[in-house]
Design an enzyme around this catalytic site. Structure first.
Site, PDB file in Angstrom:
ATOM      1  CG  ASP A 162      65.512  60.725  43.156  1.00  0.00           C
ATOM      2  OD1 ASP A 162      65.343  61.801  42.562  1.00  0.00           O
ATOM      3  OD2 ASP A 162      64.614  60.196  43.826  1.00  0.00           O
ATOM      4  CG  ASP A 176      65.573  52.826  42.328  1.00  0.00           C
ATOM      5  OD1 ASP A 176      66.137  53.902  42.570  1.00  0.00           O
ATOM      6  OD2 ASP A 176      64.371  52.736  42.018  1.00  0.00           O
TER       7      ASP A 176
END
Ligand code: GLY
Length: 406
Positions: free
Chosen positions: A184, A124
């Site tokens: 993602d 992330d």
């Protein structure tokens, strides 16, 4: 470096009102109202920072993320996967209004994330740093942001597995997964392509390209939907299993995952010119827009295979990501007019039915997103990333309508 677009507020209000719904329907939220909401969110965030400065784990609360089950405002630490979206929201407000107030706030919240350039605990780092520092560099040209972004890219590629051809997404659940890669993760590649452009170091491009190609080969089903998690063998690179984490089932189509794929392949096409990535984006768009379970207002249920449809929550975040992606895709595709029309429709829905009423939702712009339904976590709530992609979509739509997009 693209210059800040100091657009008159009135132009934007006109732009937004061009999406306005028929007579008798609620009006589309205006940029002025969005600004008022975000002022409120800022005040509420500062209150939580002052009154409840630390989490149970002793981390500093810095960035508004969502609304907790008990109704309180969730303000999360800099290490949270969503921490880059709030500074990003503030940067987009600066871009859209040209008002220094938003720039000052954006600088403040971006700086809070600086140490995150070393946070390699998951994939992330791309979300955190490119939405914050990436927008800061894009809009100000301040070169002091470059080393932070370069270090963030170094941190991200340290998670690359050569034998797999992918960046590992997560480290948790190691008893189940060896090298889990989630759809993602496509979103993090923009940071790596930027690092290649900036440094000339081919390694960033090669890793990003390999990740996109491996994902294209293994994440997609014959109907062009994607699996959420593909787990790879770290030695052989073989696929071990295909699962979900936030979707309804391993074989179902989690809505936000489909939207990440659409955005990810559109962006990767822009940065590589590789035609198969454009084709993949078009295939994903087809899956989403023509799906029998896609509602007329184009705001999807949280999973296309959720068992209780039509009595299942919608996921506004998936719709906002889709809208932003479609505004980019329409510039590259022969089906551009169709994608533009669909993106406009999504924006009309988001700006009316799904927008917070004045003063509602602590100041978040949109309500009705879903974080992780299988865990009954963050269901039918605002999410900072929905607001981020909504504002990005407004910015993209504005540029597109003025023929100055990209
Ligand atoms: N990237 C995490 C999520 O979409 O929930």
């Amino acid at each position: 470096m693209r210059k800040v677009l100091l657009l008159p507020v009135v132009l934007l209000i006109l732009m937004l009102s061009s999406c306005s719904s028929p007579k008798g329907q609620p009006e589309v939220i205006t940029l002025k109202q969005i600004g008022q909401q975000l002022e409120l969110l800022d005040e509420n965030t500062i209150k939580v920072q002052a009154e409840e400065p630390l989490t149970a784990r002793g981390e500093k609360r810095v960035v508004p993320r969502t609304i907790n089950k008990d109704g309180s405002l969730a303000v999360v630490p800099a290490g949270d996967w969503t921490s880059g979206f709030y500074p990003g929201v503030l940067w987009y407000m600066y871009e859209l209004t040209g008002e220094e107030e938003w720039k000052d706030k954006a600088i403040k919240y971006t700086a809070i994330l600086e140490e995150q350039m070393y946070n390699g605990s998951n994939h992330d780092v791309g979300f955190r740093m490119f939405c914050s520092y990436g927008n800061a560099l894009r809009l100000t040209g301040d070169e002091s942001h470059i080393p932070v972004l370069e270090q963030s890219a170094k941190t991200l590629i340290a998670r690359y597995y050569e034998n797999v051809g992918c960046i590992r997404s997560w480290d948790f659940n190691q008893e189940r997964w060896q090298c889990p890669v989630i759809i993602d993760n496509m979103m993090n590649l923009e940071l790596l392509f930027w690092a290649f452009e900036q440094t000339g170091d081919q390694v960033y491009y090669d890793i990003a390209f390999a990740h996109a190609l491996t994902t294209l080969n293994n994440h997609f089903r014959p109907d062009n939907s994607s699996v959420h998690v593909v787990d790879y063998d770290t030695i052989t690179g073989d696929v071990r299993q295909k699962n979900t984490h936030q979707g309804y089932a391993d074989g179902s189509s989690w809505a936000r995952g489909q939207a990440w794929g659409l955005y990810g392949y559109t962006m990767t096409y822009r940065l590589t010119d590789h035609i198969n990535f454009l084709k993949q984006a078009e295939k994903i768009a087809g899956f989403l827009l023509e799906h029998p379970n896609m509602p007329d207002d184009l705001v999807p249920y949280w999973d296309f295979d959720a068992p209780g449809i039509p009595d299942e929550p919608r996921d506004v975040s998936a719709a906002a990501i889709m809208a932003s992606a479609l505004y980019e895709l329409c510039s590259y595709s022969e089906n551009g007019a169709y994608y533009k029309e669909k993106a406009d429709k999504i924006m009309e829905s988001l700006g009316t039915t799904y927008a917070s009423a004045p003063g509602e939702n602590y100041g978040f712009i949109l309500g009705h997103s879903v974080g992780a339904k299988p865990f009954e976590s963050e269901v039918d709530v605002p999410m900072n990333y929905a607001d981020y992609y909504f504002l990005e979509a407004i910015s993209r739509k504005e540029k597109l309508d003025n023929n100055s997009y990209y």
